[in-house]
Scaffold this active site. Structure first.
Site, PDB file in Angstrom:
ATOM      1  N   CYS A 141       0.713  -1.184   0.000  1.00 22.95           N
ATOM      2  CA  CYS A 141       0.101   0.034   0.025  1.00 22.95           C
ATOM      3  C   CYS A 141       0.837   1.358  -0.086  1.00 22.95           C
ATOM      4  CB  CYS A 141      -1.034  -0.177   1.217  1.00 22.95           C
ATOM      5  SG  CYS A 141      -2.162   1.406   1.271  1.00 22.95           S
ATOM      6  N   ASP A 187     -10.782  -2.874  -5.455  1.00 20.42           N
ATOM      7  CA  ASP A 187      -9.701  -2.093  -5.029  1.00 20.42           C
ATOM      8  C   ASP A 187     -10.034  -0.541  -5.516  1.00 20.42           C
ATOM      9  OD1 ASP A 187      -7.394  -0.651  -4.082  1.00 20.42           O
ATOM     10  OD2 ASP A 187      -6.246  -2.294  -4.539  1.00 20.42           O
ATOM     11  N   HIS A 219      -8.501  -4.552  -1.512  1.00 19.86           N
ATOM     12  CA  HIS A 219      -7.332  -3.576  -0.707  1.00 19.86           C
ATOM     13  C   HIS A 219      -6.892  -3.982   0.531  1.00 19.86           C
ATOM     14  CE1 HIS A 219      -4.562  -0.381  -1.272  1.00 19.86           C
ATOM     15  NE2 HIS A 219      -4.638  -0.169   0.112  1.00 19.86           N
TER      16      HIS A 219
END
Length: 252
Positions: A141, A187, A219
């Site tokens: 991320c 996502d 995600h």
């Protein structure tokens, strides 16, 4: 942008069971989690650049230990000077204010002018103090942006990311090493259009690349997915194996 800015999905998830085996040390002015291969070999290293929950998050430490179990010296710095986000914060938490440092006492931002030096010092420490010859970097991320930024000769040799966020087109265009991505089917940070756009950029770089898409997950699955959900657990384990195979091919 090749991926969108972070959102609330970047700090929500499930804490995993297990005990980490590494140690926390201080390097320069920040902490780092270090975990080593069984044979103590340091020739090949993995630099883990975390999501916003940081280096003391148990899930991240267990992942670091797993890379060590595969024969790597692993270095996972605190990118946030102790201001990592606690998982599952209430919906009124503003991650963009956090990025600008509005929630910490010193008002230290979590942007490239602050994070880049941490990554630079980490790479220097790995190479000069520990003698690491080749560095593979893992970015989850938030951390994916910095894997991309430092994927160049003398810094990071090989890159991998899962569900990346905040990566700029120019950053991805400038990579000088192999780069792989694990992507989630659902996502909002790295949706299909951003994934396809990133693919077009990666083609033009001339560097080896790989993008794996995992169905049935969202995600954050590679770090914070629910292990009780078989679909999520499979994707999480498969994404880790993707990273290991990528490094085996391009580092060892």
């Amino acid at each position: 942008m090749s991926s969108n800015p972070p959102g609330s999905c970047c700090y929500k998830g499930v804490e995993h069971e297990g005990n980490s085996v590494g140690r926390v040390e201080t390097v320069s002015d920040f902490e780092v989690y270090i975990t080593e291969a069984k044979d103590k070999s340091k020739e090949n290293g993995i630099l883990i650049l975390t999501d916003v929950i940081g280096h003391r998050f148990g899930n991240a430490q267990l992942i670091a230990d797993s890379f060590a179990a595969n024969g790597y010296f692993v270095f996972m710095p605190d990118l946030f000077y102790g201001d990592a986000i606690k998982m599952n914060r209430p919906d009124d938490f503003d991650i963009m204010k956090w990025l600008q440092g509005e929630y910490n006492e010193k008002k230290t931002a979590h942007t490239p002018p602050v994070v880049d030096p941490i990554v630079e010092k980490s790479i220097k420490e790995m190479r000069e103090k520990h003698g690491v010859k080749k560095i593979g970097a893992v970015g989850y991320c938030f951390g994916a942006k910095y894997v991309v930024r430092f994927l160049k000769p003398g810094q990071i040799d090989v890159g991998y990311s899962a569900h990346p966020s905040f990566v700029e087109d120019a950053e991805l265009e400038a990579i000088k090493g192999p780069f792989a991505i694990s992507a989630a089917e659902t996502d909002s940070i790295f949706p299909a259009e951003k994934r396809h756009h990133s693919e077009e950029i990666l083609k033009k770089t001339g560097q080896p690349y790989q993008i794996n898409l995992y169905s049935g997950v969202e995600h954050g699955f590679a770090v914070r997915g629910d292990p009780k959900n078989r679909v999520v657990q499979y994707a999480k384990e498969s994404a880790f194996l993707q990273a290991v195979q990528w490094f085996e091919e391009h580092i060892k």
